[in-house]
Design an enzyme around this catalytic site. Structure first.
Site, PDB file in Angstrom:
ATOM      1  N   TYR A  49       2.688  10.213   0.841  1.00 25.80           N
ATOM      2  CA  TYR A  49       3.959   9.451   1.546  1.00 25.80           C
ATOM      3  C   TYR A  49       5.003  10.135   0.929  1.00 25.80           C
ATOM      4  O   TYR A  49       5.516   9.794  -0.203  1.00 25.80           O
ATOM      5  CB  TYR A  49       3.581   8.048   1.459  1.00 25.80           C
ATOM      6  CG  TYR A  49       2.768   7.479   2.129  1.00 25.80           C
ATOM      7  CD1 TYR A  49       1.757   8.191   2.887  1.00 25.80           C
ATOM      8  CD2 TYR A  49       2.229   6.010   1.930  1.00 25.80           C
ATOM      9  CE1 TYR A  49       0.680   7.588   3.567  1.00 25.80           C
ATOM     10  CE2 TYR A  49       1.162   5.587   2.499  1.00 25.80           C
ATOM     11  CZ  TYR A  49       0.156   6.294   3.459  1.00 25.80           C
ATOM     12  OH  TYR A  49      -0.801   5.737   4.111  1.00 25.80           O
ATOM     13  N   ASP A  87       0.917  -1.216  -0.096  1.00 22.41           N
ATOM     14  CA  ASP A  87       0.031  -0.062  -0.114  1.00 22.41           C
ATOM     15  C   ASP A  87       0.917   0.999  -0.057  1.00 22.41           C
ATOM     16  O   ASP A  87       2.034   1.402   0.786  1.00 22.41           O
ATOM     17  CB  ASP A  87      -0.705   0.090   1.318  1.00 22.41           C
ATOM     18  CG  ASP A  87      -1.627   1.307   1.230  1.00 22.41           C
ATOM     19  OD1 ASP A  87      -2.713   1.519   0.337  1.00 22.41           O
ATOM     20  OD2 ASP A  87      -1.318   2.277   2.169  1.00 22.41           O
ATOM     21  N   LYS A 130      -3.645   6.091  -3.423  1.00 19.66           N
ATOM     22  CA  LYS A 130      -4.617   6.476  -2.890  1.00 19.66           C
ATOM     23  C   LYS A 130      -4.766   7.912  -3.630  1.00 19.66           C
ATOM     24  O   LYS A 130      -4.165   8.347  -4.656  1.00 19.66           O
ATOM     25  CB  LYS A 130      -4.546   6.908  -1.484  1.00 19.66           C
ATOM     26  CG  LYS A 130      -4.306   5.777  -0.438  1.00 19.66           C
ATOM     27  CD  LYS A 130      -4.223   5.957   0.895  1.00 19.66           C
ATOM     28  CE  LYS A 130      -3.886   4.869   1.695  1.00 19.66           C
ATOM     29  NZ  LYS A 130      -2.375   4.369   1.418  1.00 19.66           N
TER      30      LYS A 130
END
Length: 345
Positions: free
Chosen positions: A59, A54, A85
């Site tokens: 990030y 993931d 995401k």
């Protein structure tokens, strides 16, 4: 490593390894790591059998995804499941204006812009494909539709309404086209997940820290709803920001903040029961959420190759059934919480 098959709508589905890899550390979360260190973590995870990864644009403001790019070029695309995401677009900016200062270190100079619209979701998806070097991802999660991120229920309601009226249909379209296999939301609160589940056709939720040895309120309504609708749960943050890994030490963190006294006390009681059974608290914490039938994978953090290999050992620990019974008897687990080894009707 054991796997769990997930195919909610009959489109071929996905196979999750029970242990996944969260890649926020690859974005230099809380401290910078080198390219070699990131590569070593990925290699250790792969060698350990981890096949679910993931990531997210947030990030490291693109850094996590670009670091994954190098590794993923060396493995077969059909051998792993990957999620990223949507909900943030990354804009180039002067270094002094970059997002995440004090949280993510040595990252590209990018400013995040929340955008849960149809076009925003599509642009985010395309940018992630470029950073990852892939032609497809398996799962897209709408990121951080929660009070924790947006500051108030009113602000969340505004973002959520915008998403359900616009960006949600982009995810639905991508799934219908076969561009992704599944979609959902990655959030810090089960309540917003429940709201979305009641309003739309979601496949999976990545829920961070809200179903752990310390928290089982999601059993009241949200997790039964997931079972009824075949919705899968990826459980992030099984250690509640580290407290369930370290035990009730001074300065221990719980949900990104110093743990309050009552949480330290409860953690100490959990740890005492575990010790009576010769089990480490961290072993019970990692195993517990996997007993729920909706949970498809657990993704603890791993900032080093040793931590990643350690997670596999932790997951493989022998835990007697009596431990779970004692935790319930002492009021430390919800009476209706599924536990390992328990028969389900």
């Amino acid at each position: 490593m054991r796997t769990r098959r997930f195919d909610r709508i009959g489109n071929g589905g996905l196979t999750f390894t029970e242990l996944g890899l969260g890649t926020a550390p690859f974005g230099n979360l809380y401290k910078a790591i080198t390219e070699a260190e990131a590569d070593a973590v990925l290699e250790a995870a792969w060698t350990s059998g981890v096949r679910y990864i993931d990531t997210a644009p947030q990030y490291g403001y693109g850094l996590s995804e670009t670091r994954l790019n190098r590794f993923l070029r060396g493995v077969k695309r059909d051998d792993y499941v990957i999620s990223t995401k949507v909900g943030r677009l990354l804009k180039a900016c002067p270094p002094a204006e970059r997002s995440g200062q004090g949280k993510f270190f040595d990252t590209p100079s990018r400013r995040e812009v929340f955008d849960y619209s149809y076009d925003g979701v599509m642009r985010s998806f395309e940018a992630s494909l470029e950073r990852l070097g892939l032609d497809r991802v398996d799962i897209l999660f709408a990121h951080d539709l929660d009070v924790f991120t947006h500051g108030s229920q009113a602000a969340l309601d505004e973002r959520l309404e915008a998403f359900m009226r616009s960006g949600y249909y982009a995810l639905l379209s991508l799934r219908d086209q076969g561009a992704i296999r599944a979609f959902g939301a990655g959030v810090n609160e089960w309540q917003s997940c429940e709201t979305m589940a009641r309003r739309g056709d979601f496949d999976l939720f990545l829920l961070a820290g809200r179903y752990t040895l310390l928290e089982q309120q999601a059993l009241d309504s949200f997790l039964p709803l997931c079972e009824a609708r075949g919705i899968g749960i990826v459980l992030g943050g099984p250690y509640n920001s580290g407290l369930l890994a370290t035990g009730p030490r001074p300065g221990a963190f719980y949900n990104y903040n110093p743990a309050p006294a009552e949480i330290l006390d409860r953690t100490g009681r959990l740890q005492a029961v575990c010790q009576r059974h010769g089990v480490r608290l961290i072993e019970a914490a990692l195993r517990f959420p996997l007993a729920h039938p909706a949970v498809v994978s657990v993704i603890p953090g791993g900032q080093s190759a040793a931590e990643v290999r350690g997670n596999l050992d932790i997951l493989g620990a022998t835990i007697p059934d009596a431990l779970w019974a004692d935790l319930k008897r002492e009021g430390l687990l919800a009476p209706n919480a599924p536990v390992p080894g328990e028969a389900r009707s």
